[in-house]
Structures are given as structure tokens and as C-alpha cells.
Design a protein around this motif. Structure first.
Motif, short mmCIF file in Angstrom:
data_model
loop_
_atom_site.label_atom_id
_atom_site.label_comp_id
_atom_site.label_asym_id
_atom_site.label_seq_id
_atom_site.Cartn_x
_atom_site.Cartn_y
_atom_site.Cartn_z
N GLN A 34 -15.99 -16.56 3.05
CA GLN A 34 -14.83 -17.44 3.06
C GLN A 34 -13.58 -16.59 3.08
OE1 GLN A 34 -14.77 -20.15 -0.21
NE2 GLN A 34 -15.40 -21.82 1.10
N ARG A 35 -12.81 -16.80 4.09
CA ARG A 35 -11.53 -16.10 4.16
C ARG A 35 -10.52 -16.82 3.29
NH1 ARG A 35 -9.81 -12.79 8.68
NH2 ARG A 35 -7.87 -13.56 7.86
N LYS A 36 -9.70 -16.04 2.65
CA LYS A 36 -8.60 -16.59 1.86
C LYS A 36 -7.34 -16.50 2.71
CE LYS A 36 -10.83 -17.25 -2.01
NZ LYS A 36 -10.95 -18.53 -2.68
N VAL A 37 -6.57 -17.56 2.68
CA VAL A 37 -5.32 -17.59 3.43
C VAL A 37 -4.21 -18.11 2.52
CG1 VAL A 37 -6.46 -17.96 5.66
CG2 VAL A 37 -5.76 -19.92 4.32
N THR A 38 -3.00 -17.86 2.92
CA THR A 38 -1.86 -18.40 2.19
C THR A 38 -1.36 -19.61 2.97
OG1 THR A 38 -1.26 -16.22 1.38
CG2 THR A 38 0.44 -17.93 1.28
N ALA A 39 -1.32 -20.73 2.29
CA ALA A 39 -0.84 -21.97 2.90
C ALA A 39 0.09 -22.66 1.91
CB ALA A 39 -2.01 -22.88 3.26
N HIS A 40 1.29 -22.93 2.34
CA HIS A 40 2.28 -23.62 1.51
C HIS A 40 2.52 -22.90 0.19
CE1 HIS A 40 2.04 -26.96 4.35
NE2 HIS A 40 0.73 -26.81 4.29
N GLY A 41 2.42 -21.58 0.21
CA GLY A 41 2.68 -20.78 -0.97
C GLY A 41 1.50 -20.64 -1.92
N PHE A 42 0.32 -21.08 -1.51
CA PHE A 42 -0.87 -21.00 -2.35
C PHE A 42 -1.95 -20.23 -1.60
CE2 PHE A 42 1.40 -24.71 -3.74
CZ PHE A 42 1.32 -24.64 -5.12
N ILE A 43 -2.69 -19.40 -2.32
CA ILE A 43 -3.81 -18.69 -1.73
C ILE A 43 -5.03 -19.60 -1.86
CG2 ILE A 43 -5.30 -16.66 -1.86
CD1 ILE A 43 -2.90 -15.22 -3.18
N ILE A 44 -5.57 -20.01 -0.72
CA ILE A 44 -6.69 -20.96 -0.73
C ILE A 44 -7.75 -20.51 0.26
CG2 ILE A 44 -5.27 -22.91 -1.43
CD1 ILE A 44 -5.20 -23.79 1.51
N ALA A 45 -8.93 -21.08 0.14
CA ALA A 45 -9.99 -20.80 1.09
C ALA A 45 -9.59 -21.40 2.44
CB ALA A 45 -11.30 -21.42 0.60
N SER A 46 -9.95 -20.72 3.49
CA SER A 46 -9.58 -21.22 4.83
C SER A 46 -10.16 -22.61 5.08
CB SER A 46 -10.02 -20.24 5.90
OG SER A 46 -11.43 -20.05 5.85
N SER A 47 -11.27 -22.92 4.42
CA SER A 47 -11.88 -24.24 4.58
C SER A 47 -11.03 -25.35 3.95
CB SER A 47 -13.28 -24.26 3.97
OG SER A 47 -13.21 -23.97 2.59
N GLN A 48 -10.06 -25.00 3.11
CA GLN A 48 -9.21 -25.98 2.43
C GLN A 48 -7.87 -26.19 3.12
OE1 GLN A 48 -10.54 -27.71 0.32
NE2 GLN A 48 -11.75 -26.60 -1.17
N VAL A 49 -7.63 -25.47 4.23
CA VAL A 49 -6.32 -25.54 4.89
C VAL A 49 -6.00 -26.96 5.36
CG1 VAL A 49 -4.98 -24.74 6.88
CG2 VAL A 49 -6.27 -23.11 5.51
#
Length: 176
Positions: A34-49
Motif C-alpha cells: 500500500q502506497r502512502k500519499v498525502t491528500a488534503h494535508g493527511f498521509i493516507i493509504a492510496s486506497s483511501q484517496v
């Protein structure tokens, strides 16, 4: 799993772990990356984008008051928010237990205390809880009605047994 640790000697020893590009999760016999990404200022799993995008598009005020600076804490609270949403929006009503609704309520309280504006989710929790109570009440009513019908059927069977045998053996022609 890629980890980088940095030791700093001061009055106390601090250990910092930075998780780089991916975290391996063992699921059964499969290893899923699972890649971690930053979305809307939060570090989340790419599956949660997609879910994060939905939250911030539909309810942009959600994180407006979050003052947490620690990325780990921000991520944990965001994951709590994801779990609540999954429970309330994606789980069938009859599969939700009272314990799960109670846990969702507690988690929602925690998320709110962390500064998230989630009134929209609180109203969803209230609606789901109300619907569950209504459906449980209706099930109880139907069960009571079935019991009354069973009792009535037993009484009717008892009446039939008390009738003289010549009445129950008589064939009555049915005209078309």
C-alpha cells in the motif's frame, strides 16, 4: 518495508522512524503493498484517496479546525474518520450491532475533540441509530404478531379436535 531511523543524543534518546514509500501488509498468504500519499494535508493509504476526496468535496469544513501538527496523529484520526464512514455508509443496517454504533459514537467524539467538524457525520450516526431502533421495534412487533397467530392456530386446532368426528369426516361439495 523501508524504514529509516535516526537517533539523536540529547538529555534523552529519541528515536524517529520515518516510513518511506510503502508499507507491507500481510493479508492471509498474500502480501499487499500500500502506497502512502498525502491528500488534503493527511498521509493516507492510496486506497483511501477516493474517500478522502469525497469527504473534502462534500464537506470541506471537516478539517478546517484541526490543529494537530503531528502527521502520525493526523493520520490516526483520519483513519478513525474513514472507519466511522465505512461503518455508517457501507455496512448493511441489519449487520450493525449496538456495540458498533456505540464504538462509532465514541470514535466520533474523539475525532470531534481533535478539531474535526463532523456534524454531518453525527447526524448520519443519529439517523442510522434511529433506523436501526425502528427496524428492531418493527421486528419485535412482527415476532409478537407471529406468536399471537401461532396461539390462535393452536386454539383453532384444539377446537377442531373437540368437534364430533362425523363433522370433520363429512365431505362438503364445493360448487364452481
Amino acid at each position: 518495508m523501508w524504514l529509516h531511523s535516526y537517533l539523536e543524543a540529547t538529555s534523552s534518546v529519541k528515536l524517529f522512524l520515518t516510513i518511506y514509500q510503502s508499507i507491507s501488509q500481510v493479508m492471509g498468504n498474500q502480501i499487499q503493498r500500500q502506497r502512502k500519499v498525502t491528500a488534503h494535508g493527511f498521509i493516507i493509504a492510496s486506497s483511501q484517496v477516493k474517500l478522502a476526496n469525497w469527504i473534502f468535496k462534500t464537506h470541506p469544513e471537516t478539517s478546517a479546525n484541526v490543529k494537530l501538527q503531528d502527521d502520525v496523529l493526523r493520520t490516526r484520526y483520519m483513519n478513525l474518520l474513514f472507519n466511522i464512514i465505512k461503518r455508517l455508509y457501507h455496512k448493511p443496517l441489519n449487520d450493525l450491532t449496538d456495540d458498533e454504533l456505540s464504538k462509532a459514537s465514541q470514535e466520533l467524539s474523539d475525532v470531534t475533540q481533535a478539531g474535526f467538524s463532523v456534524e454531518w457525520l453525527a447526524s448520519k450516526l443519529e439517523k442510522v441509530s434511529s433506523e436501526k431502533k425502528t427496524s428492531e421495534d418493527r421486528i419485535r412487533e412482527l415476532e409478537e404478531e407471529v406468536e399471537k397467530l401461532k396461539l390462535t392456530m393452536s386454539e383453532e386446532k384444539a377446537k377442531l379436535k373437540k368437534q364430533p368426528s362425523w363433522i370433520t369426516k363429512t365431505e362438503i361439495p364445493i360448487s364452481p
